[in-house]
Scaffold this motif. Structure first.
Motif, PDB file in Angstrom:
ATOM      1  N   ALA A   1       0.925  -1.291  -0.203  1.00 55.20           N
ATOM      2  CA  ALA A   1      -0.038  -0.012   0.156  1.00 55.20           C
ATOM      3  C   ALA A   1       0.960   1.347   0.075  1.00 55.20           C
ATOM      4  O   ALA A   1       0.498   2.267  -0.925  1.00 55.20           O
ATOM      5  CB  ALA A   1      -0.947  -0.067   1.256  1.00 55.20           C
ATOM      6  N   ILE A   2       1.986   1.304   0.734  1.00 53.91           N
ATOM      7  CA  ILE A   2       2.998   2.403   0.856  1.00 53.91           C
ATOM      8  C   ILE A   2       3.450   2.713  -0.507  1.00 53.91           C
ATOM      9  O   ILE A   2       3.233   3.899  -0.993  1.00 53.91           O
ATOM     10  CB  ILE A   2       4.061   1.987   1.626  1.00 53.91           C
ATOM     11  N   GLU A   3       3.906   1.660  -1.231  1.00 55.18           N
ATOM     12  CA  GLU A   3       4.597   1.853  -2.420  1.00 55.18           C
ATOM     13  C   GLU A   3       3.609   2.269  -3.466  1.00 55.18           C
ATOM     14  O   GLU A   3       3.964   3.241  -4.349  1.00 55.18           O
ATOM     15  CB  GLU A   3       5.053   0.500  -3.059  1.00 55.18           C
ATOM     16  N   TYR A   4       2.290   1.959  -3.516  1.00 56.05           N
ATOM     17  CA  TYR A   4       1.468   2.247  -4.509  1.00 56.05           C
ATOM     18  C   TYR A   4       0.942   3.846  -4.019  1.00 56.05           C
ATOM     19  O   TYR A   4       0.720   4.639  -5.138  1.00 56.05           O
ATOM     20  CB  TYR A   4       0.161   1.609  -4.366  1.00 56.05           C
ATOM     21  N   ILE A   5       0.804   4.151  -2.742  1.00 63.03           N
ATOM     22  CA  ILE A   5       0.621   5.649  -2.357  1.00 63.03           C
ATOM     23  C   ILE A   5       1.638   6.588  -2.918  1.00 63.03           C
ATOM     24  O   ILE A   5       1.541   7.670  -3.570  1.00 63.03           O
ATOM     25  CB  ILE A   5       0.230   5.470  -1.128  1.00 63.03           C
ATOM     26  N   LEU A   6       2.866   5.975  -2.709  1.00 62.93           N
ATOM     27  CA  LEU A   6       4.046   6.802  -3.165  1.00 62.93           C
ATOM     28  C   LEU A   6       4.156   7.179  -4.544  1.00 62.93           C
ATOM     29  O   LEU A   6       4.713   8.115  -5.166  1.00 62.93           O
ATOM     30  CB  LEU A   6       5.285   6.351  -2.615  1.00 62.93           C
TER      31      LEU A   6
ATOM     32  N   LEU B   1       9.981   3.832  13.178  1.00 61.41           N
ATOM     33  CA  LEU B   1       9.496   2.919  13.989  1.00 61.41           C
ATOM     34  C   LEU B   1       9.452   1.718  13.330  1.00 61.41           C
ATOM     35  O   LEU B   1       9.665   0.582  14.451  1.00 61.41           O
ATOM     36  CB  LEU B   1       8.131   3.301  14.688  1.00 61.41           C
ATOM     37  N   ASN B   2       9.140   1.389  12.359  1.00 63.91           N
ATOM     38  CA  ASN B   2       9.106   0.054  11.533  1.00 63.91           C
ATOM     39  C   ASN B   2      10.386  -0.347  10.890  1.00 63.91           C
ATOM     40  O   ASN B   2      10.389  -1.352  10.209  1.00 63.91           O
ATOM     41  CB  ASN B   2       8.017   0.007  10.565  1.00 63.91           C
ATOM     42  N   LYS B   3      11.388   0.477  11.092  1.00 62.46           N
ATOM     43  CA  LYS B   3      12.716   0.183  10.461  1.00 62.46           C
ATOM     44  C   LYS B   3      12.549   0.078   9.043  1.00 62.46           C
ATOM     45  O   LYS B   3      13.384  -0.940   8.612  1.00 62.46           O
ATOM     46  CB  LYS B   3      13.186  -1.034  11.113  1.00 62.46           C
ATOM     47  N   GLU B   4      11.821   0.663   8.288  1.00 66.22           N
ATOM     48  CA  GLU B   4      11.785   0.700   6.864  1.00 66.22           C
ATOM     49  C   GLU B   4      12.604   1.302   6.155  1.00 66.22           C
ATOM     50  O   GLU B   4      12.245   2.342   5.632  1.00 66.22           O
ATOM     51  CB  GLU B   4      10.237   0.999   6.411  1.00 66.22           C
ATOM     52  N   THR B   5      13.840   1.069   6.223  1.00 66.94           N
ATOM     53  CA  THR B   5      14.964   1.724   5.424  1.00 66.94           C
ATOM     54  C   THR B   5      14.646   1.904   3.931  1.00 66.94           C
ATOM     55  O   THR B   5      14.995   3.209   3.613  1.00 66.94           O
ATOM     56  CB  THR B   5      16.229   1.003   5.900  1.00 66.94           C
ATOM     57  N   ASP B   6      14.219   1.026   3.430  1.00 70.67           N
ATOM     58  CA  ASP B   6      14.011   1.059   1.960  1.00 70.67           C
ATOM     59  C   ASP B   6      12.776   2.199   1.608  1.00 70.67           C
ATOM     60  O   ASP B   6      13.209   3.040   0.464  1.00 70.67           O
ATOM     61  CB  ASP B   6      13.831  -0.310   1.165  1.00 70.67           C
ATOM     62  N   ILE B   7      11.688   2.072   2.356  1.00 75.60           N
ATOM     63  CA  ILE B   7      10.592   3.131   2.138  1.00 75.60           C
ATOM     64  C   ILE B   7      11.220   4.706   2.288  1.00 75.60           C
ATOM     65  O   ILE B   7      10.912   5.553   1.509  1.00 75.60           O
ATOM     66  CB  ILE B   7       9.647   2.620   3.055  1.00 75.60           C
TER      67      ILE B   7
END
Length: 298
Positions: free
Chosen positions: A93-98, A126-132
């Motif tokens: 969902a994050i990738e699509y929104i971005l 907080l979720n350690k989402e480095t790639d995002i």
């Protein structure tokens, strides 16, 4: 045989998608219930239902002429669909929104509640989402990256449950995320940034983190204070030429950063003494150029 099987599976899912699309379109047509629309949007983002999210987005654009950053699509506490997706680590969902959102959505802050002030960047940390985080930074100019990094959260979640602070850098430090701290510094984070609520710096956050992981926190602080990134930041901040960065200047840099006081007038070392972070206290006392000074004998 395999080709026929593949065609059958493709046809099956295409039919299922069309049925789901028609169902949600008919559901969303109820314009007298805007709360339903927001609820469906947030649910799709929370549970990472990317296909459903695409259907809702298509309906918003084609039927209501709305984009996802429209304030009418925010929850009561000001959370956007991107907030919900990043909070729940819904990567698809994050990738699509971005891909489809306006850049202004990246800077939106939660307006009230336990997440007040938080941006999508806080939730990614907080979720350690480095790639995002890298993907988000690639969408922004240097000035905009710095603006996003400087946004501060003030909600209780960042303090009471995480035990950290509301700055992006302090939040990463308080969670032991050294690589993300380096990423933030490389993209414009100010190492001497102080939290709006308690005045903590990244070094105060590391002192607090040492209560749960003394070895990790000390190693983290040691690499930060001896790292090249901090020297580059200090030279840029105070207009110091590379050839003028002597040992004495390095000691001045350490003193400047490690003697900053928070809102309770605690420096990192006095905070360590106050909260009983013994191992961190011993490390700071031995740090050359701050509290320990080289002695010479004749």
């Amino acid at each position: 045989m395999h080709l026929q099987c593949f065609k059958y599976i493709f046809h099956f899912y295409q039919v299922k998608f069309n049925e789901e699309q028609e169902y949600y379109k008919s559901l969303l047509q109820n314009k007298h219930n805007p709360e339903l629309l927001v609820a469906e949007l947030m649910s799709a983002c929370k549970h990472n239902y990317c296909r459903r999210l695409k259907i809702i987005h298509q309906f918003l654009v084609e039927e209501l002429k709305l984009n996802l950053s429209d304030e009418r699509l925010e929850a009561e506490n000001g959370m956007t669909c991107l907030h919900v997706a990043t909070l729940n680590n819904s990567t698809e969902a994050i990738e699509y929104i971005l891909q489809i959102c306006e850049k202004s959505m990246l800077f939106c802050q939660v307006t009230e509640g336990i997440y007040e002030g938080a941006t999508c960047l806080h939730f990614c940390i907080l979720n350690k989402e480095t790639d995002i985080i890298v993907d988000i930074f690639e969408m922004l100019s240097n000035a905009d990256k710095k603006k996003l990094i400087q946004s501060q959260a003030t909600g209780s979640f960042m303090y009471d449950q995480i035990g950290s602070c509301g700055t992006s850098l302090g939040l990463a430090a308080g969670s032991g995320l050294r690589y993300i701290c380096e990423l933030l510094v490389r993209n414009g984070a100010e190492i001497d940034t102080q939290d709006l609520k308690n005045g903590d710096t990244i070094f105060h956050s590391l002192v607090r983190y040492s209560l749960s992981n003394a070895g990790g926190a000390i190693h983290f602080l040691d690499e930060v204070i001896h790292g090249k990134e901090i020297e580059v930041w200090f030279m840029d901040r105070f207009n110091i030429r590379n050839e003028d960065f002597t040992k004495n200047v390095r000691h001045k840099m350490r003193k400047y950063l490690l003697k900053l006081e928070n809102n309770n007038s605690y420096t990192p070392i006095t905070l360590a003494a106050r909260i009983g972070a013994h191992d961190m206290l011993m490390y700071l006392l031995q740090l050359e150029g701050v509290y320990k000074h080289t002695s010479f004998t004749l």
